[in-house]
Design an enzyme around this catalytic site. Structure first.
Site, PDB file in Angstrom:
ATOM      1  N   HIS A 138      25.149  27.451 -12.275  1.00  0.00           N
ATOM      2  CA  HIS A 138      24.009  28.602 -11.817  1.00  0.00           C
ATOM      3  C   HIS A 138      24.343  28.842 -10.447  1.00  0.00           C
ATOM      4  CE1 HIS A 138      21.739  27.071 -15.269  1.00  0.00           C
ATOM      5  NE2 HIS A 138      21.215  27.869 -15.356  1.00  0.00           N
ATOM      6  N   LYS A 142      19.365  28.821  -6.958  1.00  0.00           N
ATOM      7  CA  LYS A 142      18.748  27.974  -7.771  1.00  0.00           C
ATOM      8  C   LYS A 142      18.299  26.689  -7.077  1.00  0.00           C
ATOM      9  CE  LYS A 142      18.516  26.478 -12.439  1.00  0.00           C
ATOM     10  NZ  LYS A 142      17.235  26.877 -13.112  1.00  0.00           N
TER      11      LYS A 142
END
Ligand code: NAP
Length: 239
Positions: A138, A142
């Site tokens: 990600h 995040k």
């Protein structure tokens, strides 16, 4: 026209939800309110359904506000926030006494398909002696690791000991969402995974679920309980 309330409207996901409501969904639904951090949540209780892409804390603030209100039933909510701490999901679950609560670590159709493929095939691979390993990637902003989706996949691969499934998070650049499951044998490897190309897949999934929840509630305002992506795909789409 369904009125949608949005928690996290100013975030990466919230902006996608707003953009789709104004375009693809403009004949079916409209954004009624999107309170920012610290603003009143009162307007959410006037909506047909709520979408949450914020944080567990914001979702729990909504839950606490819902429990305080003198309303027998509150609007259904599709919760997409991830990174739940110890006991937090259990607290959120109290909402099931007042409304339909839908929680999904991933609203995309592709990840639902990946989960179902693993549900059916992971037991065979385990019997054949393969070791599962999850690699997930990600963007560097995040906050949680491993991702909520990786935890969901761990629970499907090994329901009795999900934390034993080796999981390696990568947080780099602007990766949108990448989940690859490798099954390692003695001299071979199987791979299956999902790679998001943009965030619209999550936003579209959440809007579709919210509209479905609003319809369920319109048909039976006293309906409460918890629903999942499996319920949505099986009931709404007849899969
Ligand atoms: N289920 C899925 O399919 C899926 C897909 C993608 C992401 N997610 C999850 O969705 C969440 C949001 O992701 P994102 O990338 O959009 O994050 P983001 O860009 O950081 O946005 C989060 C938003 O939530 C708001 N927020 C945080 N705490 C709040 C509070 N207490 N009250 C009201 N608003 C609050 C923030 O508002 P401020 O800017 O005012 O702080 C911000 O606008 C994350 O947990 C992520 O893992 C789920």
């Amino acid at each position: 026209m369904k009125k949608i309330g949005l928690l996290g409207g100013n975030g990466r996901m919230g902006k996608w939800v707003q953009q789709l409501l104004e375009s693809e969904y403009s004949k079916k639904a409209e954004l009624a309110i999107a309170p920012r951090s610290g603003e009143s949540l009162a307007g959410l209780f006037e909506c047909d359904a709520i979408i949450d892409f914020s944080s567990p804390l914001a979702a729990l603030q909504f839950k606490r506000e819902a429990m305080k209100r003198q309303m027998e039933f509150t609007p259904p909510i599709a919760v997409g926030s991830t990174g739940w701490g110890l006991g937090e999901e259990e607290e959120l679950e109290e909402l099931t006494g007042k409304t339909l609560l839908f929680v999904a670590s991933n609203f995309s159709t592709g990840v639902y398909a990946l989960a179902e493929i693993l549900r059916q095939n992971a037991p065979l691979l385990k019997t054949l002696g393969y070791t599962p390993v999850i690699l997930e990637g990600h963007h560097h902003h995040k906050k949680d690791a491993p991702s909520g989706t990786a935890i969901t996949l761990q629970k499907i691969i090994s329901p009795e000991a999900h934390q034993s499934v080796q999981t390696h998070p990568i947080r780099a650049g602007e990766i949108i969402g990448d989940h690859q499951v490798h099954f390692y044998g003695v001299a071979d490897e199987l791979q299956i995974g999902h790679r998001a190309q943009d965030r619209s897949i999550f936003a579209r999934g959440a809007i579709d679920v919210a509209l479905w929840l609003a319809d369920l509630k319109a048909k039976d305002p006293s309906r409460t309980g918890r629903l999942t992506m499996a319920d949505y795909f099986k009931t709404a789409l007849g899969l």
